[in-house]
Design a protein around this motif. Structure first.
Motif, short mmCIF file in Angstrom:
data_model
loop_
_atom_site.label_atom_id
_atom_site.label_comp_id
_atom_site.label_asym_id
_atom_site.label_seq_id
_atom_site.Cartn_x
_atom_site.Cartn_y
_atom_site.Cartn_z
N LEU A 114 1.04 -1.44 0.08
CA LEU A 114 -0.02 0.14 -0.02
C LEU A 114 0.90 1.17 -0.03
O LEU A 114 0.59 2.55 -0.72
CB LEU A 114 -1.37 0.07 1.19
N GLN A 115 2.22 1.11 1.19
CA GLN A 115 2.97 2.83 0.42
C GLN A 115 3.35 2.68 -0.44
O GLN A 115 3.74 3.79 -0.52
CB GLN A 115 4.09 2.32 1.55
N GLY A 116 3.93 1.44 -0.97
CA GLY A 116 4.15 1.15 -2.53
C GLY A 116 3.69 2.22 -3.53
O GLY A 116 3.61 2.83 -4.32
N LEU A 117 2.61 1.89 -3.55
CA LEU A 117 1.23 2.13 -4.42
C LEU A 117 0.84 4.22 -3.76
O LEU A 117 1.21 4.66 -5.17
CB LEU A 117 -0.25 1.84 -4.11
N GLU A 118 1.03 4.33 -3.12
CA GLU A 118 1.49 5.42 -2.67
C GLU A 118 2.21 6.47 -3.35
O GLU A 118 2.47 7.37 -4.05
CB GLU A 118 1.33 6.21 -1.90
N ARG A 119 3.54 5.91 -2.96
CA ARG A 119 5.14 5.88 -4.06
C ARG A 119 5.04 6.65 -5.21
O ARG A 119 4.98 7.70 -5.94
CB ARG A 119 5.92 5.52 -3.57
N ALA B 79 -3.86 2.92 -8.52
CA ALA B 79 -3.65 2.57 -7.50
C ALA B 79 -4.68 2.44 -6.46
O ALA B 79 -4.46 1.98 -5.57
CB ALA B 79 -2.60 3.92 -7.53
N ALA B 80 -5.52 4.07 -7.20
CA ALA B 80 -6.23 3.68 -5.64
C ALA B 80 -7.55 3.07 -5.89
O ALA B 80 -8.20 1.91 -4.99
CB ALA B 80 -7.09 5.22 -5.69
N GLU B 81 -7.24 2.14 -7.03
CA GLU B 81 -8.95 1.22 -7.26
C GLU B 81 -7.65 -0.10 -7.27
O GLU B 81 -8.30 -1.37 -5.43
CB GLU B 81 -8.42 1.15 -9.09
N THR B 82 -6.83 -0.14 -6.85
CA THR B 82 -5.76 -1.67 -6.41
C THR B 82 -6.09 -1.25 -4.44
O THR B 82 -6.02 -2.24 -4.24
CB THR B 82 -4.27 -1.20 -6.70
N ALA B 83 -5.68 -0.87 -4.17
CA ALA B 83 -5.48 -0.20 -2.98
C ALA B 83 -7.74 -0.06 -2.17
O ALA B 83 -6.99 -1.74 -1.31
CB ALA B 83 -4.88 1.01 -2.46
#
Length: 329
Positions: free
Chosen positions: A235-240, A264-268
């Protein structure tokens, strides 16, 4: 999210393999067939540097046919395999790393991985799954005795892990030595401990490996044991990688696309929806085993229809979410 390649989109929809396609000046994508029934192909990327040398990102599954596809692609660009200067691999899975050694032998190219991925590879090679270890894990998860054997069979079917000759260990923030490019390493663990993405801000490109994909959601914790929770890392990686958001994503499978922040938001959300299910299930009965929790969750195929590796993966993912709910980060 919008596809930026009609050819790749159509191939993905037809469970086919896309051919060589130019992405930017001096950047090409090539589909490489892969075994199995879940995805038809991985995507290899070819970069031509300012001195005429070539660099490969994620060469794909090893095999004569895939090697021939790469040789033909290079020939169409007036080059031969000995023009390859480097191979960079986003993570250790064979559909990304597999052909790296063959390329090294043919060209003398250097091979680069994140240092955490190299360590994970070494650990997997030295401590492969065993029948005894898998049976013990099944007991800890509360797997019924009559289903334990099929999980043990998954361990039996795992091919041996071979550690290639790794020339360069990468870290977050490093820049690849590819003349004419500004490719920066972004460490994005979760799928595996040392997964990395590559960002070229000048060209507006993000090579995302299996961290962010357009058609499926990446499995987590698939690179061996981790000292941190792979879901939290992921989840941190998606934000990055969502910052900055104005990039074209070149993934490891599927098709290239824009809308990195949205995907990324959809995946998270997909992963956190599973977390919410686990949290509610555990709140109702904290004594439930991993098997019992998993049996109460929503699975696309239905829990009763899961078997073999799919069952193992479902239980493993459930355990990760249970740890996340319990506060392990």
């Amino acid at each position: 999210m919008e596809s930026t390649s009609a050819a790749q989109f159509d191939a993905s929809a037809a469970f086919g393999v896309p051919g060589l396609e130019q992405v930017r000046d001096d950047v090409w994508a090539l589909g490489q067939p892969m075994p199995g029934e879940h995805l038809p192909a991985s995507l290899l990327y070819l970069l031509r540097d300012s001195s005429g040398g070539f660099h490969v990102i994620d060469p794909g599954t090893d095999g004569d046919d895939n090697w021939g596809r790469l040789v033909d692609a290079l020939a169409s660009l007036d080059a031969r395999p000995d023009a390859i200067r480097s191979v960079t691999v986003t993570h250790l899975h064979a559909d990304h790393l597999g052909m790296a050694t063959r390329i090294q032998h043919a060209s003398g190219a250097t091979l680069a991985l994140h240092h955490a991925e190299a360590a994970a590879l070494q650990t997997l090679a030295e401590h492969p799954p065993t029948r005894e270890g898998t049976a013990q894990q099944a007991r800890e998860w509360g797997v019924p005795v009559e289903r334990s054997a099929e999980l043990v069979a998954v361990a039996d079917a795992m091919p041996p892990v071979i550690v290639p000759a790794i020339d360069l260990l990468l870290s977050d923030g490093d820049r690849l030595d590819v003349p004419g490019f500004a490719l920066d390493v972004v460490h994005t663990p979760g799928h595996t401990p040392g997964h990395l993405c590559l960002r070229d801000t000048g060209r507006g490109l993000l090579f995302s490996g299996d961290h962010l994909l357009p058609t499926v959601f990446s499995g987590l914790g698939l690179g061996g044991a981790s000292t941190t929770n792979p879901l939290a890392d992921y989840l941190q990686g998606l934000e990055r990688i969502s910052r900055p958001g104005d990039v074209e994503v070149l993934p490891g499978h599927g098709f290239r696309f824009t809308g990195v922040a949205e995907r990324a938001a959809e995946t998270a959300e997909h992963h956190l929806r599973r977390t919410a299910e686990v949290r509610a299930t555990v709140a109702a009965d904290p004594s439930l085993s991993i098997w019992e929790i998993a049996s109460k969750l929503t699975w696309t195929a239905g829990f009763d229809n899961l078997s073999g590796f799919q069952l193992w993966s479902a239980l493993s993912q459930t355990a990760l979410h249970r740890e996340y709910v319990g506060g392990r980060r």
